[in-house]
Write a protein that holds these residues in place. Structure first.
Motif, mmCIF file in Angstrom:
data_model
loop_
_atom_site.group_PDB
_atom_site.id
_atom_site.type_symbol
_atom_site.label_atom_id
_atom_site.label_comp_id
_atom_site.label_asym_id
_atom_site.label_seq_id
_atom_site.Cartn_x
_atom_site.Cartn_y
_atom_site.Cartn_z
ATOM 1 N N SER A 62 -19.155 -34.780 -93.619
ATOM 2 C CA SER A 62 -17.903 -34.605 -92.704
ATOM 3 C C SER A 62 -17.196 -33.550 -93.152
ATOM 4 O O SER A 62 -16.421 -32.671 -92.226
ATOM 5 C CB SER A 62 -17.325 -35.999 -92.607
ATOM 6 O OG SER A 62 -18.189 -36.587 -92.091
ATOM 7 N N VAL A 63 -16.699 -33.436 -94.600
ATOM 8 C CA VAL A 63 -15.483 -32.611 -94.981
ATOM 9 C C VAL A 63 -15.955 -31.230 -95.420
ATOM 10 O O VAL A 63 -15.296 -30.257 -95.070
ATOM 11 C CB VAL A 63 -14.969 -33.243 -96.151
ATOM 12 C CG1 VAL A 63 -13.810 -32.744 -96.829
ATOM 13 C CG2 VAL A 63 -14.399 -34.661 -95.337
ATOM 14 N N LEU A 92 -21.086 -19.710 -93.689
ATOM 15 C CA LEU A 92 -21.217 -20.548 -94.949
ATOM 16 C C LEU A 92 -20.845 -21.799 -94.403
ATOM 17 O O LEU A 92 -21.800 -22.740 -94.944
ATOM 18 C CB LEU A 92 -20.021 -20.042 -95.899
ATOM 19 C CG LEU A 92 -20.478 -18.855 -96.758
ATOM 20 C CD1 LEU A 92 -18.961 -18.606 -97.606
ATOM 21 C CD2 LEU A 92 -21.710 -19.031 -97.645
ATOM 22 N N SER A 93 -20.242 -22.152 -93.348
ATOM 23 C CA SER A 93 -19.920 -23.482 -93.069
ATOM 24 C C SER A 93 -21.149 -23.910 -92.119
ATOM 25 O O SER A 93 -21.415 -25.310 -92.533
ATOM 26 C CB SER A 93 -18.712 -23.452 -91.977
ATOM 27 O OG SER A 93 -18.345 -24.800 -91.358
ATOM 28 N N GLY A 218 -6.808 -25.986 -89.879
ATOM 29 C CA GLY A 218 -7.933 -26.395 -90.414
ATOM 30 C C GLY A 218 -7.355 -27.500 -91.665
ATOM 31 O O GLY A 218 -8.159 -28.585 -91.843
ATOM 32 N N THR A 219 -6.266 -27.168 -92.304
ATOM 33 C CA THR A 219 -5.967 -28.115 -93.236
ATOM 34 C C THR A 219 -5.729 -29.705 -92.713
ATOM 35 O O THR A 219 -5.728 -30.687 -93.312
ATOM 36 C CB THR A 219 -4.634 -27.679 -94.109
ATOM 37 O OG1 THR A 219 -5.031 -26.381 -94.787
ATOM 38 C CG2 THR A 219 -4.169 -28.361 -95.094
ATOM 39 N N LEU A 220 -4.713 -29.472 -91.709
ATOM 40 C CA LEU A 220 -4.227 -30.875 -91.045
ATOM 41 C C LEU A 220 -5.461 -31.386 -90.218
ATOM 42 O O LEU A 220 -5.456 -32.762 -89.988
ATOM 43 C CB LEU A 220 -3.308 -30.253 -89.949
ATOM 44 C CG LEU A 220 -1.909 -30.409 -90.454
ATOM 45 C CD1 LEU A 220 -0.757 -30.077 -89.434
ATOM 46 C CD2 LEU A 220 -1.466 -31.809 -91.144
ATOM 47 N N LYS A 221 -6.489 -30.647 -89.971
ATOM 48 C CA LYS A 221 -7.892 -31.540 -89.380
ATOM 49 C C LYS A 221 -8.210 -32.193 -90.380
ATOM 50 O O LYS A 221 -9.011 -33.298 -90.117
ATOM 51 C CB LYS A 221 -8.747 -30.529 -88.768
ATOM 52 C CG LYS A 221 -9.869 -30.953 -88.161
ATOM 53 C CD LYS A 221 -10.983 -30.063 -87.546
ATOM 54 C CE LYS A 221 -12.234 -30.723 -87.176
ATOM 55 N NZ LYS A 221 -13.187 -29.577 -86.713
ATOM 56 N N LEU A 222 -8.366 -31.723 -91.475
ATOM 57 C CA LEU A 222 -8.992 -32.591 -92.642
ATOM 58 C C LEU A 222 -8.351 -33.677 -93.131
ATOM 59 O O LEU A 222 -8.843 -34.634 -93.252
ATOM 60 C CB LEU A 222 -9.265 -31.435 -94.069
ATOM 61 C CG LEU A 222 -10.470 -30.405 -93.862
ATOM 62 C CD1 LEU A 222 -10.353 -29.260 -94.971
ATOM 63 C CD2 LEU A 222 -11.623 -31.075 -93.329
#
Length: 249
Positions: A62-63, A92-93, A218-222
């Motif tokens: 997931s992460v 890469l993702s 992206g940071t806040l989504k994680l």
């Protein structure tokens, strides 16, 4: 002399077709059971939450793809243009998501979560590449949050909480919980709580999307992913288990 035996036989009633709520409840209950969220089973809260997240592998699946995207995109930002390497970040993702899927296939393990993650990563990457905007990689997530949040909110408001439907079939009572005012209130607020989680994600992340702040988005989504999902699972589990334990005493 006529034989009236056939006339005296009771007519067989046609089998009753399951209603839409029955079918939906069975589907939700089955999904919850596969995720380990069965209040009828004796299990610790920690075990239930861990199982619902899929353990270490589920967390990584997931992460990690999203984390790699953010790190690579941020590290490759060109000071002149302010843009990172979109192709490398997405490649890469999606590649990591594909590796997780292949590992599960080789190990002959259930691949539903991994394939779902791969499809989601692929769709998001395709949208970002097609539009040339890295921030569009997050649009599928916005749509998912909007759909889940709306479904939970509407189900609560019309008195058919999706949480209640799932729990009702897990506990073998179907939709009988709707006749119990206490259960209706509990399932109403649980559905509202989950809807609020999805709404909070949108409220925080959408402004960053419109500001084209990919790194912060992206940071806040994680941060608003598993760190918020796990406590909500724990609270839901504890409330439902307490509700039915009180009933059986």
């Amino acid at each position: 002399m006529s034989n009236n035996t056939d006339d005296q036989r009771p007519e067989l009633e046609p089998p009753q077709q399951p209603s839409a709520s029955d079918l939906l409840g069975e589907a939700l209950g089955s999904a919850a059971r596969r995720a380990g969220l069965d209040p009828a089973k004796e299990a610790s809260t920690g075990h239930v939450v861990w199982h619902a997240m899929g353990g270490w592998r589920g967390i990584l699946e997931s992460v990690l793809p999203g984390l790699v995207f953010i790190i690579v995109f941020t590290l490759t930002i060109d000071p002149g243009t302010g843009e990172g390497d979109l192709w490398l970040s997405l490649g890469l993702s999606v590649g990591i998501a594909a590796v997780f899927t292949v590992i599960r296939l080789i190990a002959r393990q259930p691949v539903t979560a991994a394939v779902g993650g791969l499809v989601a990563a692929g769709a998001a990457a395709a949208l970002a590449v097609f539009t040339g905007e890295a921030s569009n990689n997050f649009i599928p997530g916005f749509i998912t949050n909007a759909l889940y949040g709306s479904a939970l909110l509407i189900s609560a408001l019309i008195g058919w909480s999706l949480i209640g439907l799932a729990v009702g079939f897990l506990m073998g009572e179907g939709t009988a919980w709707r006749n119990d005012p206490r259960k209706r209130r509990v399932f109403f607020w649980l559905a509202i709580s989950w809807a609020s989680l999805f709404a909070a994600r949108l409220a925080v992340q959408l402004p960053l999307y419109f500001a084209d702040n990919v790194t912060a988005l992206g940071t806040l989504k994680l941060v608003m992913g598993i760190p918020l999902f796990a406590p909500m699972v724990a609270v839901t589990w504890l409330v439902v288990r307490a509700l039915y334990r009180t009933e059986t005493k």
